[in-house]
Every structure is written in C-alpha cells, then in structure tokens.
Write a protein that holds these residues in place. Structure first.
Motif, mmCIF file in Angstrom:
data_model
loop_
_atom_site.group_PDB
_atom_site.id
_atom_site.type_symbol
_atom_site.label_atom_id
_atom_site.label_comp_id
_atom_site.label_asym_id
_atom_site.label_seq_id
_atom_site.Cartn_x
_atom_site.Cartn_y
_atom_site.Cartn_z
ATOM 1 N N TYR A 178 2.899 4.147 14.451
ATOM 2 C CA TYR A 178 2.932 2.902 13.666
ATOM 3 C C TYR A 178 1.573 2.619 13.029
ATOM 4 C CZ TYR A 178 0.413 -0.005 17.132
ATOM 5 O OH TYR A 178 -0.553 -0.546 17.949
ATOM 6 N N LEU A 179 0.487 3.104 13.639
ATOM 7 C CA LEU A 179 -0.842 2.926 13.045
ATOM 8 C C LEU A 179 -1.148 4.045 12.047
ATOM 9 C CD1 LEU A 179 -2.893 1.786 16.185
ATOM 10 C CD2 LEU A 179 -2.227 0.394 14.205
ATOM 11 N N SER A 180 -0.716 5.269 12.377
ATOM 12 C CA SER A 180 -0.931 6.386 11.437
ATOM 13 C C SER A 180 -0.222 6.106 10.118
ATOM 14 C CB SER A 180 -0.403 7.697 12.030
ATOM 15 O OG SER A 180 -1.246 8.135 13.064
ATOM 16 N N ARG A 181 0.936 5.478 10.207
ATOM 17 C CA ARG A 181 1.689 5.164 8.980
ATOM 18 C C ARG A 181 0.852 4.282 8.041
ATOM 19 N NH1 ARG A 181 5.953 2.508 11.289
ATOM 20 N NH2 ARG A 181 6.525 4.470 12.278
ATOM 21 N N GLU A 182 0.234 3.269 8.596
ATOM 22 C CA GLU A 182 -0.608 2.379 7.774
ATOM 23 C C GLU A 182 -1.857 3.117 7.296
ATOM 24 O OE1 GLU A 182 0.402 -0.615 6.703
ATOM 25 O OE2 GLU A 182 2.247 -0.049 7.752
ATOM 26 N N PHE A 183 -2.438 3.909 8.197
ATOM 27 C CA PHE A 183 -3.629 4.692 7.837
ATOM 28 C C PHE A 183 -3.325 5.580 6.633
ATOM 29 C CE2 PHE A 183 -6.094 8.593 8.029
ATOM 30 C CZ PHE A 183 -7.387 8.137 8.233
ATOM 31 N N ARG A 184 -2.180 6.249 6.665
ATOM 32 C CA ARG A 184 -1.841 7.197 5.589
ATOM 33 C C ARG A 184 -1.602 6.496 4.253
ATOM 34 N NH1 ARG A 184 2.192 11.178 9.121
ATOM 35 N NH2 ARG A 184 0.503 12.191 10.290
ATOM 36 N N LYS A 185 -1.187 5.245 4.307
ATOM 37 C CA LYS A 185 -0.982 4.506 3.043
ATOM 38 C C LYS A 185 -2.292 4.411 2.270
ATOM 39 C CE LYS A 185 2.848 1.653 4.686
ATOM 40 N NZ LYS A 185 3.307 0.290 5.020
ATOM 41 N N VAL A 186 -3.407 4.299 2.993
ATOM 42 C CA VAL A 186 -4.707 4.238 2.316
ATOM 43 C C VAL A 186 -5.222 5.653 2.046
ATOM 44 C CG1 VAL A 186 -7.090 3.424 2.470
ATOM 45 C CG2 VAL A 186 -5.221 2.022 3.396
ATOM 46 N N HIS A 187 -5.166 6.495 3.066
ATOM 47 C CA HIS A 187 -5.687 7.871 2.936
ATOM 48 C C HIS A 187 -5.099 8.589 1.723
ATOM 49 C CE1 HIS A 187 -6.465 12.079 3.893
ATOM 50 N NE2 HIS A 187 -5.161 12.284 3.859
ATOM 51 N N GLN A 188 -3.803 8.400 1.478
ATOM 52 C CA GLN A 188 -3.171 9.165 0.398
ATOM 53 C C GLN A 188 -3.714 8.781 -0.978
ATOM 54 O OE1 GLN A 188 1.055 8.385 0.273
ATOM 55 N NE2 GLN A 188 0.770 6.181 0.389
ATOM 56 N N PHE A 189 -4.269 7.552 -1.063
ATOM 57 C CA PHE A 189 -4.833 7.153 -2.354
ATOM 58 C C PHE A 189 -6.366 7.192 -2.356
ATOM 59 C CE2 PHE A 189 -0.597 5.016 -2.394
ATOM 60 C CZ PHE A 189 -0.036 5.912 -3.292
ATOM 61 N N ILE A 197 -10.180 1.104 8.336
ATOM 62 C CA ILE A 197 -10.612 -0.290 8.168
ATOM 63 C C ILE A 197 -9.853 -0.937 7.005
ATOM 64 C CG2 ILE A 197 -12.592 -1.731 7.513
ATOM 65 C CD1 ILE A 197 -14.328 0.367 9.144
ATOM 66 N N LEU A 198 -9.753 -0.210 5.887
ATOM 67 C CA LEU A 198 -9.029 -0.763 4.728
ATOM 68 C C LEU A 198 -7.555 -1.013 5.066
ATOM 69 C CD1 LEU A 198 -9.929 -1.199 1.592
ATOM 70 C CD2 LEU A 198 -11.612 -0.308 3.163
ATOM 71 N N ALA A 199 -6.999 -0.154 5.909
ATOM 72 C CA ALA A 199 -5.576 -0.268 6.231
ATOM 73 C C ALA A 199 -5.284 -1.454 7.154
ATOM 74 C CB ALA A 199 -5.085 1.020 6.886
ATOM 75 N N LEU A 200 -6.227 -1.800 8.012
ATOM 76 C CA LEU A 200 -5.917 -2.773 9.076
ATOM 77 C C LEU A 200 -6.504 -4.156 8.869
ATOM 78 C CD1 LEU A 200 -6.327 -0.521 12.247
ATOM 79 C CD2 LEU A 200 -4.222 -1.145 11.039
ATOM 80 N N VAL A 201 -7.602 -4.227 8.127
ATOM 81 C CA VAL A 201 -8.319 -5.511 8.044
ATOM 82 C C VAL A 201 -7.866 -6.285 6.802
ATOM 83 C CG1 VAL A 201 -10.608 -6.568 7.830
ATOM 84 C CG2 VAL A 201 -10.287 -4.531 9.272
ATOM 85 N N HIS A 202 -7.388 -7.492 7.025
ATOM 86 C CA HIS A 202 -7.008 -8.400 5.925
ATOM 87 C C HIS A 202 -8.172 -9.344 5.625
ATOM 88 C CE1 HIS A 202 -2.522 -7.718 5.945
ATOM 89 N NE2 HIS A 202 -2.885 -7.102 7.048
#
Ligand code: PMP
Ligand code: GLN
Length: 387
Positions: free
Chosen positions: A254-265, A105-110
């Motif tokens: 392409y979605l996992s990439r965005e997901f991981r940007k949040v997950h890693q932090f 949710i954090l990765a996709l929702v603006h």
C-alpha cells in the motif's frame, strides 16, 4: 526585463558536498569531504554490466526495476532480515537513495504535515519536505559527555509528535555520526508510533557498514514497524559505485503503490544494463556484503591510529565510512570556515556538521571520509597531525 523569481527553496544554496568537493578540486587538496570510495567496484560486476551493454539491454527497464534485480533484493532481504518481500509489489528500484527519499516524501507528505528529522540530518530531507508543502521538525540527537556518542532522545521525540505529524525520517547507521540503533530503540519507536497515522522513512544506505561485530537493526526486521515503513538503500555504498545512482525502496504494497506514483514521473526507470549487471553479480556473490564491515573497519582503524598522537579528539566511528574528529583543542573557529580554510591551507577537505543541524550544537567537529586507499589516508593524516 526577466520575470521576478519567487524561489520555492529560498534558504537552500548549493549542497555542502558539491561546495567542498569543488574546493578540494580547485585547491588540489585530498578530498575526504564528499563520501565516495577512491577504489573501483568489483571487476566481475563491471564485466557483467559490459556484457549487458553489449547484449542489447539498452532500452527502458520496467518502471519498478528489472525482475532479476528485484528478485536478488528479495533473496538478500529474506536472508539478512527475515523479511519476505513480494517481488512485484514491495520493491522499486530508483535513481539512488536520493530519488527514493525524494519520491517517498513527495508521495506521503501533504501541505501542512509535519515531518520529524533527527539532527544532524542528511541534507536532502528538508528541501524535499519543503517542496511537498510540509514542515520540518528537528529533534537533535543527544551527545554524551565525551561528545561522541549520539542517540535519539525518545522522550523529546514523543513530545514533538502531534496530530499533524505524518512522517518520521530515521537514518541508522547514521551519516555523519556513525551512530547505530539497537533492538530496544526499535521497540521504543514502535511504542511511540503505535495507534498513530505516522509513517516511517528509514534511510539505511550504510546497512552493510557496521563495525566491531555489531549487527544492523533494520526496520525490515521489526514486524510492527515494517507495516508503516519505507526502507531505502543504495548500491552506491555497497558496491563502491556511487556514480551509478542505483538505489531501491522497500515498502509494504500500500505504501509502494503511492511511492511508485511519484517515482514513475520523477524518473520512470533506471539504467537497464546496470540493473542486469548488479542482478547477475548479486546472484553469483550472495555473500558479498559480509566482507564490507572488515574491509572498512581496517580503514577506520588505520585512519584513527594515524591520528592517535594528533591534537584531534576522536572516538572510532561505529558505522559508515565517516570519522568524526573534534578539533576543539586546535581551533575555536566555526566548522564551515575551518573546513574551507584547512582545505586551502592544509590540503585536506572535510565536511562541517553544523550544516546538517537546525541549531549548531555540533560546533567543533568535522567529518572525514575514510573510504580511500591506505596511501591517501596516510597522506591526509600526516597533514592533520601537523595541526
Ligand atoms: N542518504 C544518506 C544518509 C547518504 O549518506 C547518501 C549518500 N551518501 C544518500 C542518502 C544518497 O545516496 P545515493 O547516492 O544512492 O543517492
Ligand atoms: N552522501 C554523500 C556524503 O554524505 C554525498 C552525496 C552527494 O554528494 N549528494 O558524503
């Protein structure tokens, strides 16, 4: 003087699962509220984890999950849903489904984006949407005349969608109602989101607990939906190990990439020895999941049979390890008050449904977890039959 706090979640209190489990503990009630099994994970599995703990697997795991576990997930997903995931790019092991949902949710929702959830909606979705700056749109599931068969109102979903809709969150098999989707439902969803920029977040933590011979229709299994989906699952449910908090997110690269940007932090990585232990267990027992429906169906049937001559109205759950009981013939109290009162006075804790709804349309129902040994179910049913 301390600074004034401006809460980011002013309407959020402590989750109902914590509230009811605490009350059950304080009062000594049988706890059928928060969903967790009263039995242990398989011994072969805990042995493999002990082995890895003693063999040096004690430092950070890779951010995306240990390769052996991701490979086991690839194998399972291909076999069960015919989806060939890329082991490097499509799977991320996360801290329970809860972190997976939160990171997605954090990765996709603006800010200002709208997210649609179906009520009753699992309680972690809306706070995450709010923290992302999004707006939650609640679409109630419809109920049949008997009051048990919950379904998506597809027309209402279609009219709720607008240019700001960014995400739709689906959760089937559904907690708390046990509703499931069929293939036609997935096709209908595909019709509705086609030619939009809407993503789908599918919470499938109960994927292996579906009864009466019904299949689970995963979004993984639907070519068109998969292209825009993040599918979240959890080993907590399938391995009787809710306390390990290991889940995973499956999504196109392409979605996992965005997901991981949040997950890693959010957390970076997940317990290394537990991941290795689960990987070993799954590769030694690839058919493990197959016995879960019969295992839990026996418990559902026992619990329902024990309540047959009670004053509760019920329809056996179609999935999950939760049974809804309608208490309208016993009390006209609201479900939150009654859940608390019966925990204290009768000695059985349950979960009210209205806390999962924007509007309390599910007023006279409580949710009971039947992931318990038979003796516990029998004791709880005896107390409930006395009402
Ligand atoms: N989604 C649903 C629908 C659930 O019922 C649960 C927990 N029972 C979760 C997410 C969270 O799963 P986890 O414990 O793996 O974080
Ligand atoms: N998902 C569990 C349930 O529905 C509770 C998880 C939790 O306590 N956060 O009962």
């Amino acid at each position: 003087m301390s600074p004034t706090i401006s809460s980011k979640l002013p309407d959020v209190g402590t989750t109902i699962f914590t509230v009811m489990s605490q009350l059950a503990m304080d009062t000594g009630a049988i706890n059928l509220s928060q969903g967790f099994p009263s039995f242990d994970p398989p011994k072969d599995l805990t042995d493999r984890i002990s082995h890895h703990l003693a063999s040096g697997a004690n430092q950070y795991a890779p951010m995306t999950g240990v390769p052996a576990l991701r490979e086991a997930i690839v194998e399972k997903t291909a076999r069960l849903y015919g989806r060939n995931l890329d082991v490097e790019n499509d799977i991320t092991v996360c801290c329970g489904a809860t972190e997976g949902l939160f990171s997605a949710i954090l990765a996709l929702v603006h800010g200002g984006d709208e997210v649609i959830v179906f009520d009753p909606a699992y309680d972690s979705y809306e706070p995450a949407i709010t923290l992302a700056g999004g707006i939650t749109r609640h679409v109630p599931l419809t109920i049949d005349e008997q009051g048990f068969d919950f379904r998506i109102d597809w027309d209402r979903l279609a009219t709720t969608i607008n240019a700001n809709t960014r995400l739709i969150i689906v959760n089937f098999p559904h907690n708390p109602t046990g509703a499931i989707l069929n293939k036609a439902d997935l096709d209908r969803l595909a019709d509705i989101v086609r030619d939009t920029d809407i993503y789908l977040l599918s919470d499938e933590v109960y994927e292996h607990i579906v009864f009466d011979g019904e299949p689970h229709h995963s979004l993984l299994n639907h070519d068109e939906l998969w292209e825009r989906s993040l599918v979240i699952s959890s080993f907590g449910k399938t391995l009787h190990a809710t306390g390990w908090k290991i889940g995973y997110c499956m999504a196109p690269a392409y979605l996992s990439r965005e997901f991981r940007k949040v997950h890693q932090f959010a957390t970076f990585s997940i317990s290394t020895p537990v991941q290795h232990g689960i990987a070993d267990y799954l590769s030694n027992n690839p058919e493990y999941y197959k016995q879960l429906p019969a295992f839990y169906q026996q418990k559902r049937d026992l619990f329902c049979a024990l309540l047959q001559d009670s004053r509760f109205r019920l329809q056996p759950a179609r999935s999950t390890f939760f049974q809804i009981l309608d208490y309208s013939l016993i009390s006209d109290a609201n479900d939150l008050d009654l859940a608390k009162r019966w925990t204290r006075d009768i000695g059985v804790a349950s979960i009210p449904l209205t806390v999962f709804c924007e509007r309390p349309f599910t007023g006279s129902r409580l949710r009971f977890c039947f992931a318990k040994d038979d003796a516990t179910l029998a004791s709880a049913a005896e107390k409930l039959r006395a009402l």
